[in-house]
Design a protein around this motif. Structure first.
Motif, mmCIF file in Angstrom:
data_model
loop_
_atom_site.group_PDB
_atom_site.id
_atom_site.type_symbol
_atom_site.label_atom_id
_atom_site.label_comp_id
_atom_site.label_asym_id
_atom_site.label_seq_id
_atom_site.Cartn_x
_atom_site.Cartn_y
_atom_site.Cartn_z
ATOM 1 N N LYS A 1 0.827 -1.211 0.000
ATOM 2 C CA LYS A 1 0.000 0.000 0.000
ATOM 3 C C LYS A 1 0.861 1.260 0.000
ATOM 4 O O LYS A 1 0.539 2.246 -0.678
ATOM 5 C CB LYS A 1 -0.921 -0.016 1.224
ATOM 6 N N HIS A 2 1.949 1.225 0.738
ATOM 7 C CA HIS A 2 2.811 2.408 0.869
ATOM 8 C C HIS A 2 3.930 2.448 -0.174
ATOM 9 O O HIS A 2 4.702 3.410 -0.225
ATOM 10 C CB HIS A 2 3.416 2.458 2.274
ATOM 11 N N ASN A 3 4.011 1.393 -0.989
ATOM 12 C CA ASN A 3 5.066 1.340 -2.020
ATOM 13 C C ASN A 3 4.483 0.756 -3.308
ATOM 14 O O ASN A 3 4.898 -0.308 -3.773
ATOM 15 C CB ASN A 3 6.255 0.500 -1.545
ATOM 16 N N GLN A 4 3.499 1.470 -3.860
ATOM 17 C CA GLN A 4 2.796 0.964 -5.043
ATOM 18 C C GLN A 4 3.747 0.713 -6.217
ATOM 19 O O GLN A 4 3.538 -0.203 -7.014
ATOM 20 C CB GLN A 4 1.717 1.971 -5.467
ATOM 21 N N SER A 5 4.814 1.512 -6.313
ATOM 22 C CA SER A 5 5.748 1.349 -7.433
ATOM 23 C C SER A 5 6.542 0.056 -7.348
ATOM 24 O O SER A 5 7.195 -0.349 -8.306
ATOM 25 C CB SER A 5 6.710 2.546 -7.491
ATOM 26 N N ARG A 6 6.505 -0.592 -6.183
ATOM 27 C CA ARG A 6 7.274 -1.830 -5.988
ATOM 28 C C ARG A 6 6.369 -3.063 -5.978
ATOM 29 O O ARG A 6 6.772 -4.124 -5.486
ATOM 30 C CB ARG A 6 8.053 -1.742 -4.662
ATOM 31 N N SER A 7 5.175 -2.919 -6.513
ATOM 32 C CA SER A 7 4.222 -4.048 -6.508
ATOM 33 C C SER A 7 4.801 -5.288 -7.177
ATOM 34 O O SER A 7 4.557 -6.418 -6.743
ATOM 35 C CB SER A 7 2.921 -3.639 -7.207
ATOM 36 N N MET A 8 5.577 -5.082 -8.249
ATOM 37 C CA MET A 8 6.149 -6.222 -8.974
ATOM 38 C C MET A 8 7.114 -7.015 -8.099
ATOM 39 O O MET A 8 7.316 -8.212 -8.307
ATOM 40 C CB MET A 8 6.861 -5.727 -10.230
ATOM 41 N N ASP A 9 7.738 -6.347 -7.122
ATOM 42 C CA ASP A 9 8.644 -7.039 -6.201
ATOM 43 C C ASP A 9 7.881 -7.703 -5.058
ATOM 44 O O ASP A 9 8.281 -8.770 -4.567
ATOM 45 C CB ASP A 9 9.669 -6.044 -5.627
ATOM 46 N N ILE A 10 6.794 -7.065 -4.634
ATOM 47 C CA ILE A 10 6.072 -7.533 -3.446
ATOM 48 C C ILE A 10 5.077 -8.651 -3.773
ATOM 49 O O ILE A 10 4.941 -9.619 -3.014
ATOM 50 C CB ILE A 10 5.343 -6.346 -2.767
ATOM 51 N N ASP A 11 4.385 -8.533 -4.910
ATOM 52 C CA ASP A 11 3.307 -9.475 -5.233
ATOM 53 C C ASP A 11 3.735 -10.952 -5.242
ATOM 54 O O ASP A 11 3.011 -11.805 -4.706
ATOM 55 C CB ASP A 11 2.672 -9.112 -6.578
ATOM 56 N N PRO A 12 4.883 -11.304 -5.851
ATOM 57 C CA PRO A 12 5.265 -12.729 -5.849
ATOM 58 C C PRO A 12 5.455 -13.293 -4.446
ATOM 59 O O PRO A 12 5.077 -14.440 -4.178
ATOM 60 C CB PRO A 12 6.587 -12.736 -6.628
ATOM 61 N N ILE A 13 6.006 -12.498 -3.544
ATOM 62 C CA ILE A 13 6.210 -12.960 -2.164
ATOM 63 C C ILE A 13 4.868 -13.045 -1.446
ATOM 64 O O ILE A 13 4.623 -13.982 -0.673
ATOM 65 C CB ILE A 13 7.167 -12.009 -1.408
ATOM 66 N N LEU A 14 3.995 -12.069 -1.715
ATOM 67 C CA LEU A 14 2.665 -12.090 -1.111
ATOM 68 C C LEU A 14 1.905 -13.348 -1.522
ATOM 69 O O LEU A 14 1.289 -14.025 -0.684
ATOM 70 C CB LEU A 14 1.890 -10.838 -1.533
ATOM 71 N N ASP A 15 1.968 -13.688 -2.802
ATOM 72 C CA ASP A 15 1.296 -14.903 -3.291
ATOM 73 C C ASP A 15 1.887 -16.156 -2.637
ATOM 74 O O ASP A 15 1.148 -17.080 -2.260
ATOM 75 C CB ASP A 15 1.435 -15.001 -4.811
ATOM 76 N N LYS A 16 3.200 -16.169 -2.490
ATOM 77 C CA LYS A 16 3.868 -17.335 -1.907
ATOM 78 C C LYS A 16 3.458 -17.524 -0.441
ATOM 79 O O LYS A 16 3.184 -18.650 0.004
ATOM 80 C CB LYS A 16 5.385 -17.169 -2.012
ATOM 81 N N VAL A 17 3.407 -16.413 0.317
ATOM 82 C CA VAL A 17 3.036 -16.495 1.734
ATOM 83 C C VAL A 17 1.571 -16.930 1.870
ATOM 84 O O VAL A 17 1.224 -17.714 2.765
ATOM 85 C CB VAL A 17 3.283 -15.141 2.439
ATOM 86 N N LYS A 18 0.725 -16.447 0.960
ATOM 87 C CA LYS A 18 -0.681 -16.866 0.999
ATOM 88 C C LYS A 18 -0.826 -18.367 0.740
ATOM 89 O O LYS A 18 -1.660 -19.044 1.349
ATOM 90 C CB LYS A 18 -1.490 -16.075 -0.030
ATOM 91 N N VAL A 19 -0.025 -18.897 -0.194
ATOM 92 C CA VAL A 19 -0.042 -20.336 -0.462
ATOM 93 C C VAL A 19 0.397 -21.108 0.779
ATOM 94 O O VAL A 19 -0.212 -22.124 1.147
ATOM 95 C CB VAL A 19 0.873 -20.667 -1.667
ATOM 96 N N MET A 20 1.441 -20.638 1.441
ATOM 97 C CA MET A 20 1.897 -21.279 2.677
ATOM 98 C C MET A 20 0.793 -21.256 3.730
ATOM 99 O O MET A 20 0.542 -22.255 4.426
ATOM 100 C CB MET A 20 3.137 -20.554 3.214
#
Length: 388
Positions: A342-361
């Motif tokens: 939310k506070h670093n929208q320009s870095r979504s491409m870096d954050i999204d893959p990790i977010l998806d991985k943690v959600k899978v876990m």
């Protein structure tokens, strides 16, 4: 900076990586050296493509005056700087004919550079650092862009070659190909016959100009200051000149990555620039890498590491209580990642893959909690508050 310039750099980088296996770091470094007009040293056993890479770069940049020489302790100044002009000597003028020699080259490759003797050393030091060659006592500016040095071994301390070693801002250790698949591909000549891209000398000069224009934010200077203090705490003291020269390397690193602003993670390349002795290499690498990540990257890495620890702990203790605790922790980590995004929208491409991985876990942990429960048997039914 035109898109065509960027694409040429990328094409050259890809083509060189296809031709020289396991030399990605050195390929990028030699391009950075050219763009930043700095010098690079490659240290490793014979037969590791040190000279071949330099020759290929000289071919790629059309119009380059290229000079290559193998130095020995018996090498003479005439071999490197040119013979004395007999015509001038007859008139008492001590002047060298530098045609086709190092003083007239844009790109230079010096093999076994630490075999250089005192007869060559002083002129070599001045030429490399100041881009000046003294001919008949007069300083002549040389067109030198980069010197690529190579050696099979480091210089001994008693040889007095510290000044020469210091002239090379970028230093890389090279070894034989490690991966067997790459070794077989090399043996088969993969990538050897494909056409290589090229650029003109004018295009290279333009790229060098745009390299100088790459912006360096204050955050970079502050990070370099922290690295300097960290190195000093370990008794490692790179010169102020070395730090200053490193800025051009960071600018070139950004340009190769098609950016016009230096990022903190570009600083990683300086692990190859800020050490003076071999025993300092690992310490310098550790300190540089600990600072060469921005706040977002460090936060992502920290969350990813914690998620892995929670998940692996759950695998060891598959009880319901452990699963409940792990699920709560994963929920908190997902929240942290969402907040970071939310506070670093320009870095979504870096954050999204990790977010998806943690959600899978998180989901796998929930599944592991639910599977042991036998809801068909009322006597075995448990009341569980699942923290979704």
């Amino acid at each position: 900076m035109t898109t065509n310039n960027f694409s040429k750099l990328e094409e050259i980088k890809i083509a060189l990586n296809a031709k020289f296996f396991e030399r990605e770091n050195e390929v990028e470094a030699i391009l950075i050296a050219l763009l930043s007009r700095q010098h690079m040293l490659m240290i490793g056993p014979a037969g590791t493509a040190k000279s071949a890479l330099s020759v290929e770069i000289a071919k790629i940049v059309q119009g380059t005056e290229y000079f290559q020489w193998l130095l020995t302790r018996f090498s003479t100044p005439e071999e490197v700087f040119g013979p004395l002009s007999l015509k001038d000597l007859e008139q008492g003028v001590y002047k060298r004919n530098t045609a086709t020699k190092m003083p007239e080259a844009h790109l230079v490759f010096l093999d076994e550079i630490f075999k250089s003797n005192s007869a060559i050393l002083n002129s070599l030091l001045t030429l490399i650092n100041e881009r000046l060659f003294y001919n008949n006592g007069l300083p002549i500016e040389v067109p030198l862009m980069s010197v690529i040095g190579a050696s099979n071994e480091y210089p001994d301390e008693e040889e007095g070659l510290e000044a020469l070693f210091d002239r090379f801002l970028l230093r890389f250790e090279i070894d034989y190909i490690a991966d067997e698949t790459n070794f077989v591909s090399m043996m088969k000549g993969a990538g050897q016959h494909q056409p290589m891209p090229s650029m003109t000398m004018e295009e290279l000069i333009q790229l060098q100009f745009f390299t100088d224009m790459v912006a360096i934010p204050d955050e970079i200077y502050e990070t370099l200051s922290k690295i300097r203090m960290g190195l000093r705490d370990e008794g490692i003291r790179p010169s102020d000149r070395r730090f200053k020269q490193s800025l051009s390397v960071l600018q070139a690193k950004a340009l190769i990555n098609q950016r016009q602003v230096v990022k903190v993670d570009d600083i990683v390349i300086l692990e190859n620039a800020l050490w003076e002795t071999v025993d300092q290499k690992d310490t310098v690498s550790l300190i540089v890498r600990s600072h060469a990540q921005d706040v977002v990257t460090r936060a992502i890495d920290s969350i990813q590491n914690e998620a892995n620890e929670v998940f692996n702990s759950m695998l060891k203790d598959n009880s319901t209580d452990a699963g409940m605790e792990a699920t709560q922790k994963m929920k908190a980590l997902v929240a942290d990642l969402n907040k970071l995004k939310k506070h670093n929208q320009s870095r979504s491409m870096d954050i999204d893959p990790i977010l998806d991985k943690v959600k899978v876990m998180q989901q796998e942990i929930l599944d592991s909690i639910l599977e042991p429960m036998d809801f068909e048997n009322p006597n075995d039914k448990q009341t569980v508050d699942i923290p979704f």
